[in-house]
Structures are given as structure tokens and as C-alpha cells.
Design a protein around this motif. Structure first.
Motif, mmCIF file in Angstrom:
data_model
loop_
_atom_site.group_PDB
_atom_site.id
_atom_site.type_symbol
_atom_site.label_atom_id
_atom_site.label_comp_id
_atom_site.label_asym_id
_atom_site.label_seq_id
_atom_site.Cartn_x
_atom_site.Cartn_y
_atom_site.Cartn_z
ATOM 1 N N ALA A 130 35.163 29.376 37.005
ATOM 2 C CA ALA A 130 36.065 28.306 36.585
ATOM 3 C C ALA A 130 37.370 28.439 37.562
ATOM 4 O O ALA A 130 38.187 27.716 37.310
ATOM 5 C CB ALA A 130 36.558 28.593 34.938
ATOM 6 N N GLY A 131 37.239 29.534 38.440
ATOM 7 C CA GLY A 131 38.630 29.593 39.320
ATOM 8 C C GLY A 131 39.706 30.103 38.526
ATOM 9 O O GLY A 131 40.849 29.901 38.949
ATOM 10 N N LEU A 132 39.293 30.955 37.555
ATOM 11 C CA LEU A 132 40.503 31.610 37.006
ATOM 12 C C LEU A 132 40.437 33.248 37.006
ATOM 13 O O LEU A 132 39.472 33.832 37.076
ATOM 14 C CB LEU A 132 40.342 31.357 35.304
ATOM 15 C CG LEU A 132 40.383 29.848 34.897
ATOM 16 C CD1 LEU A 132 39.906 29.738 33.437
ATOM 17 C CD2 LEU A 132 41.883 29.286 35.072
ATOM 18 N N PRO A 133 41.509 33.840 36.754
ATOM 19 C CA PRO A 133 41.571 35.330 36.996
ATOM 20 C C PRO A 133 40.877 35.835 35.812
ATOM 21 O O PRO A 133 40.709 35.254 34.714
ATOM 22 C CB PRO A 133 43.039 35.580 36.904
ATOM 23 C CG PRO A 133 43.717 34.322 36.198
ATOM 24 C CD PRO A 133 42.929 33.180 36.564
ATOM 25 N N TYR A 134 40.535 36.978 35.502
ATOM 26 C CA TYR A 134 40.032 37.602 34.537
ATOM 27 C C TYR A 134 40.770 39.010 34.171
ATOM 28 O O TYR A 134 40.895 39.990 35.031
ATOM 29 C CB TYR A 134 38.477 37.775 34.632
ATOM 30 C CG TYR A 134 37.945 38.693 33.545
ATOM 31 C CD1 TYR A 134 37.651 37.933 32.294
ATOM 32 C CD2 TYR A 134 37.703 40.349 33.452
ATOM 33 C CE1 TYR A 134 37.166 38.806 31.176
ATOM 34 C CE2 TYR A 134 37.400 40.711 32.353
ATOM 35 C CZ TYR A 134 37.110 40.129 31.210
ATOM 36 O OH TYR A 134 36.562 40.913 29.987
ATOM 37 N N GLU A 135 41.176 39.153 33.024
ATOM 38 C CA GLU A 135 41.522 40.168 32.296
ATOM 39 C C GLU A 135 41.265 40.122 30.981
ATOM 40 O O GLU A 135 41.276 39.188 30.127
ATOM 41 C CB GLU A 135 43.202 40.195 32.560
ATOM 42 C CG GLU A 135 43.679 40.144 33.719
ATOM 43 C CD GLU A 135 45.188 40.320 33.833
ATOM 44 O OE1 GLU A 135 45.790 40.407 32.776
ATOM 45 O OE2 GLU A 135 45.676 40.224 34.949
#
Length: 242
Positions: A163-168
Motif C-alpha cells: 500500500a506504500g504505507l509505513p509499518y509499525e
């Protein structure tokens, strides 16, 4: 007594030979078992690599299909009707699904040409109708699921990357982040399988779980897929009647 010495030596030699044979036989069996275990491990690793390769190829195909036009549709053209649809979701949930969440879900669903009612019903099933963004699912052999969309920590990172999102990990409890992952994952699964029975069952059971379900039942019409689609269709019918 002298006549017994050759017999004793012979018996001793036979015992020694027997011990050597038994020891060698045991060592040989252990070696065969070790080789068999190693071959089994290699086969399992090969199957995993093939599965990862297939998933990566499928993800790449999905990303290639996503045009910038589809991801950047003019808001003026998509805004009409969004609030009306959002109100339906809020009312149906008796306020558990907040208006801001509903507006976001409907608008983002249109970016992916997804039915917002279908996504809403998925979130409803996943949270047991609570729409709790801080929900932690029960322990399973794969771990726990988190947030409104109930993603596991072994699945969420690669969907976020897609999705082109950061992951935390904390982001899994953000309702907007969670909904965005569910939209991207649903779009990917529908693109891969080209039908909602398989896509929804794969969302619920995992892609390997989908194949197992189809092998056992001969179809992908799980209770999960059927319930979500039927309830989404009921929303669509009601909205059309109004």
C-alpha cells in the motif's frame, strides 16, 4: 583348560564382531534418519520458497495493474452520495461506526472500485459488531489479530508495503490505517481470484487456508464470504429503494 582357550577366544571374537555390527547398524540407521529429516526440511523450505515466490509474483502483478488514474480520481466526481452512504453505515451500526470513519471508508472504497457496504460488513464481522479499533483477537497457532481489520503481524507488514504505507505495530490500532490496509488487501485478493467467495475466504483464512477449504469442501463459499456478501447486498438494495 588349554583346550578351552581357543573356544573362549572364538566366542570373544564373535561377541566383538556382533558388537561392531550392532554399533555400525545403529550408526547407519541414525545416518539414514538424519538424511531423511534433512530431506524433509529441505522439501518444506522449498515449498515455502515456492509459496513466497508465487505471492511475490502475484503482488507484483497487482501493483502493475494499479494505475495512477485509479488512485487519484477527482474528488469532485466521487463526492456526491458519499455522505448519504456514510450515514447508512452509522445508522446501521447504531453509532458504533463513527461518521468520520464512515466518510473515510466510503471515499477510499471508491478509489479502489470496492463496494463500501462490503468492506463495512467485513469490519463488522471481524469485530463482532463492536468496530473496536483497539480489539485484540484470541490467541491462535499463528498469533493474534489486531485492530478493526484484525490483521496479524505476519501479514500486515507486506500489505503495508504493497500500500506504500509505513509499518509499525501501534498503527494496527489506528482505525484509518487499519481500514486502509483492509481496502488494499481486499482489492489485491479480488484482483487475484476474480471472485468474492475466494477473496473473502482468503481474507478470513489466509491464502493457503483458502486452498485447504476448497480442497475439503469443493468450493469457496464459506459462511464468512456468504454472510458479508448477503448483508452488503441488503444495504445496496435498501439504498436503491430510497
Amino acid at each position: 583348560m588349554r583346550d578351552q582357550k581357543p573356544i573362549i577366544r572364538t566366542v570373544f571374537a564373535m561377541l566383538l564382531m556382533s558388537l561392531v555390527f550392532i554399533t555400525y547398524h545403529q550408526w547407519h540407521q541414525n545416518e539414514q534418519q538424519a538424511l531423511a529429516d534433512e530431506n524433509k526440511t529441505l522439501e518444506q523450505n522449498q515449498e515455502k520458497l515456492e509459496g513466497d515466490k508465487e505471492k511475490l509474483s502475484s503482488v507484483n502483478d497487482y501493483l502493475k495493474e494499479q494505475s495512477s488514474e485509479n488512485k487519484q480520481k477527482n474528488g469532485y466526481l466521487t463526492w456526491p452520495g458519499i455522505e448519504d452512504q456514510a450515514d447508512i453505515l452509522v445508522q446501521e451500526s447504531e453509532g458504533a461506526f463513527k461518521k468520520a470513519w464512515a466518510m473515510y471508508l466510503v471515499k477510499e472504497s471508491k478509489r479502489y472500485d470496492l463496494d463500501p457496504y462490503l468492506v463495512y460488513e467485513l469490519l463488522k464481522v471481524e469485530t463482532g459488531g463492536t468496530f473496536d479499533p483497539e480489539l485484540v483477537g484470541p490467541e491462535s497457532k499463528y498469533g493474534r489479530a489486531y485492530g478493526m481489520s484484525q490483521f496479524m503481524k505476519n501479514t500486515a507488514p507486506w500489505i503495508a508495503d504493497m500500500a506504500g504505507l509505513p509499518y509499525e505495530e501501534e498503527l494496527l490500532f489506528d482505525p484509518y490505517y487499519s481500514m486502509q490496509l483492509s481496502l488494499v488487501y481486499l482489492d489485491y485478493l479480488n484482483s487475484r481470484y476474480q471472485n468474492w467467495d475466494e477473496a473473502l475466504t482468503a481474507y478470513h483464512r489466509g491464502m493457503s487456508g483458502l486452498e485447504q477449504y476448497k480442497s475439503e469442501h469443493g468450493h469457496a463459499e464459506s459462511w464468512y464470504a456468504v454472510e458479508i456478501q448477503e448483508n452488503a447486498e441488503a444495504h445496496t438494495t435498501l439504498a436503491s429503494a430510497e
